[in-house]
Scaffold this active site. Structure first.
Site, PDB file in Angstrom:
ATOM      1  N   ARG A 208       4.109   3.779   8.676  1.00 51.57           N
ATOM      2  CA  ARG A 208       3.331   5.021   8.567  1.00 51.57           C
ATOM      3  C   ARG A 208       1.995   4.905   9.294  1.00 51.57           C
ATOM      4  O   ARG A 208       1.266   3.923   9.143  1.00 51.57           O
ATOM      5  CB  ARG A 208       3.050   5.322   7.104  1.00 51.57           C
ATOM      6  CG  ARG A 208       2.158   6.519   6.881  1.00 51.57           C
ATOM      7  CD  ARG A 208       1.944   6.747   5.426  1.00 51.57           C
ATOM      8  NE  ARG A 208       1.144   5.711   4.840  1.00 51.57           N
ATOM      9  CZ  ARG A 208      -0.152   5.830   4.540  1.00 51.57           C
ATOM     10  NH1 ARG A 208      -0.771   6.970   4.771  1.00 51.57           N
ATOM     11  NH2 ARG A 208      -0.801   4.842   3.988  1.00 51.57           N
TER      12      ARG A 208
ATOM     13  N   HIS B 179       0.811  -1.231   0.000  1.00 59.72           N
ATOM     14  CA  HIS B 179       0.000   0.000   0.000  1.00 59.72           C
ATOM     15  C   HIS B 179       0.840   1.275   0.000  1.00 59.72           C
ATOM     16  O   HIS B 179       0.469   2.258  -0.614  1.00 59.72           O
ATOM     17  CB  HIS B 179      -0.896  -0.030   1.233  1.00 59.72           C
ATOM     18  CG  HIS B 179      -1.795   1.145   1.369  1.00 59.72           C
ATOM     19  ND1 HIS B 179      -2.778   1.442   0.447  1.00 59.72           N
ATOM     20  CD2 HIS B 179      -1.889   2.115   2.333  1.00 59.72           C
ATOM     21  CE1 HIS B 179      -3.428   2.530   0.835  1.00 59.72           C
ATOM     22  NE2 HIS B 179      -2.900   2.967   1.961  1.00 59.72           N
TER      23      HIS B 179
END
Ligand code: FAD
Ligand code: SIN
Length: 539
Positions: free
Chosen positions: A388, A353
């Site tokens: 993240r 992703h």
């Protein structure tokens, strides 16, 4: 042989980072923005969940900073995290002024949703299609500015550096623009500028399954590396836990906000109509709202343990109007595939992703190379560390797109005009008669990266991947040296370069931290260190 030298700044990439920088620079500078396909073709347009910012009483910068650092597993650079988090409210304000129609409550306050790893509701969004609204607003603003030229179908191939200067070799470590393939004319153009910003997005397409669009081939990372810039933390590839499992639709994301709004992850029940087993409690007390590395690994574990094709994500226990109201895009898309998410669960699998690593930059977006800046997913700013936090990446694009632009404006007098540059040399190449080599190698890289360098790694599998990377690199180099460039070939050369950087970084990290999990070193080391790869050449 086209020379484009009538702009002050070249920006490679037209997503959130590139257009933010362009709009800020265009107050006084002439800016050229390149996109390798359509202007709206980057990941920005696909973002669903939203943008994180502290906007609600009771929430604090400290809390957002803390959540970001917890997700990042001790590898974030605190000054970067503070810089981004503290600038977030102003960036949201500026998007509102540009016309982004963020969802609002009945009392007109912004509606904030919640995502994994966030201890507060702090995600502003436009339904479940935030990225599209942001891209539209940025494009509209850029198009209205006569100082900005946006050129689609221009594929940057390599940065122009000292060795491309005509006559004597130019200043080492100075960047003057890029060579770019014009896909309409088939010609390689020389594009020069005093400053260049890489805003080329991530490298998701190095993997077989990815939520990223087709163009996420790590071009900026590969170009910067070849030109002599350091690249860091490439082992930290983020896998989103919930990509739709469907044999025809391969990369449709089911936003984390579905879990934020109460969605459950279930082992599919044996009988249709029965409710499956809610398994996240076996892995983390935060259940479905644990950070995504934890959730993705848990799903991967259950899929492998039970031999499943997918797990279920279920939000059908919420009121149908609530589901349709919050997730209209997902509802409509899945209805079209025969899945009514108000009544039945969604089959999901993890998929690549987000690229946490990238071109190393400082707080001004500067890379190691004079005149070269980077912003957004192509960069490694220190914000994300080893993982993240959801919805922090669009934010990073706005903050660092703006910071790079500001630094260019502030240091304009140090950025001298480009010298004469040699045109692209095509004298020794011919048209390829073996396109099959390119197509085959594209598939091969993505397959072995998925199988050997995925969510759970081992040293043996990484070494296998390294061996294949070396073989393919030789083959692709030879092919590249003999044949005229095409977009597929340019991307293939970059994919293999980036695959090599990922595998090298992963082999270097002899611990498990954040997104890098290896069964051979399951513990976290006492000291947190970045993996910084230093190129041999700088020209
Ligand atoms: P991009 O928007 O990817 O743009 C890259 C640009 O570079 C494109 O214009 C492309 O054409 C150009 N380019 C690339 N290579 C070349 C080349 N060689 N020559 C010329 N041009 C080139 N983040 C969030 O914060 N919140 C979310 O809700 C969210 N949801 C997401 C959902 C999905 C499905 C995906 C894939 C990502 C999501 N992300 C989200 C991540 C976020 O969207 C990206 O990190 C961010 O949009 C990256 O923006 P960017 O400007 O760096 O690059
Ligand atoms: C999502 O909507 O789940 C994606 C959010 C993100 O990637 O930040």
């Amino acid at each position: 042989m086209t020379l484009r030298n009538d702009h002050d700044v070249l920006i490679i990439g037209s997503g959130a980072a590139g257009l933010t920088a362009a709009i800020r620079l265009a107050e006084t500078k002439r800016v050229l923005v390149l996109a390798k396909g359509e202007i709206s073709g980057g990941s920005t347009s696909w973002a669903q969940g939203g943008i994180a910012a502290v906007l609600e009483p009771g929430d604090t910068f400290d809390s957002h900073i803390q959540d970001t650092m917890v997700a990042g597993a001790g590898l974030n650079r605190r000054e970067t995290v503070e810089f981004v988090v503290e600038n977030a409210p102003a960036e949201i304000d500026s998007l509102i002024k540009m016309g982004v129609p963020f969802n609002r409550e009945a009392d007109d306050d912004l509606h904030l949703t919640r995502e994994g790893g966030h201890s507060h509701r702090r995600i502003v969004h436009v339904d479940d299609a935030t990225g599209w609204a942001v891209q539209e607003a940025l494009q509209r603003t850029a198009a209205a500015n006569p100082n900005i030229t946006m050129l689609p179908d221009m594929v940057a191939i390599d940065l122009i550096s000292g060795r491309h200067v005509a006559g004597d070799k130019g200043e080492a470590g100075r960047i003057w623009g890029a060579y770019a393939l014009n896909r309409v004319t088939g010609e390689v153009e020389t594009v020069t500028a005093r400053a260049t910003i890489l805003a080329t997005g991530g490298a998701g397409r190095t993997y077989l399954f990815s939520t990223s669009p087709r163009g996420a081939t790590g071009d900026g990372i590969a170009m910067a590396w070849r030109a002599g810039a350091r690249i860091s933390n490439m082992e930290f590839m983020q896998f989103h836990p919930t990509c739709l499992y469907n044999l025809e639709v391969k990369n449709f994301l089911i936003t984390e906000a579905v879990r934020g709004e109460g969605g459950h992850l279930l082992i599919p029940a044996k009988e249709k109509g029965e409710r499956g087993y809610r398994f996240m409690g076996d892995f983390d007390e935060r259940m479905e709202l644990a950070p995504r590395d934890v959730v993705a690994r848990a799903i991967d574990h259950e899929i492998k343990r039970l031999g499943l094709d997918y797990v279920h994500l279920d939000i059908s226990h919420q009121e149908p109007e609530f589901v349709k109201g919050h997730f209209p895009t997902i509802y409509a898309k899945l209805m079209g595939l025969g899945i009514d998410i108000t009544r039945e669960p969604i089959p999901v699998v993890p998929a690549q992703h987000y690229t946490c690593g990238g071109v190393l930059i400082d707080l001004n977006g500067r890379t190691d190379l004079k005149g070269l800046y980077a912003a957004g997913e192509v960069s490694e700013s220190g914000l994300h560390g080893a993982n993240r936090l959801a919805s922090n990446s669009l934010l990073e694009c706005f903050v660092f797109g703006g910071a790079a632009a500001q630094d260019i404006l502030d240091s304009w007098n140090e950025l001298d005009a480009p010298p004469n540059i040699n045109p692209w040399d095509e004298s020794r190449v011919t048209d390829s008669d073996e396109e099959v080599v390119v197509q085959h190698n594209w598939r091969e890289i993505r397959r072995f990266m998925w199988d050997y360098v995925g969510i759970v790694r081992t040293t043996k599998r990484l070494e296998r991947a390294q061996h294949r990377v070396e073989l393919l690199q030789q083959e692709v180099d030879e092919y590249y040296g003999n044949f005229r460039v095409t977009m597929d070939l340019i991307e293939l050369r970059n994919l293999i370069e980036v695959a090599s950087l990922i595998v090298r970084s992963a082999l270097t990290r002899t611990e498990s931290r954040g997104l890098h999990y290896t069964s051979d070193y399951p513990e976290r080391a006492d000291r947190a260190r970045d993996t910084v790869l230093v190129p041999r050449v700088r020209d």
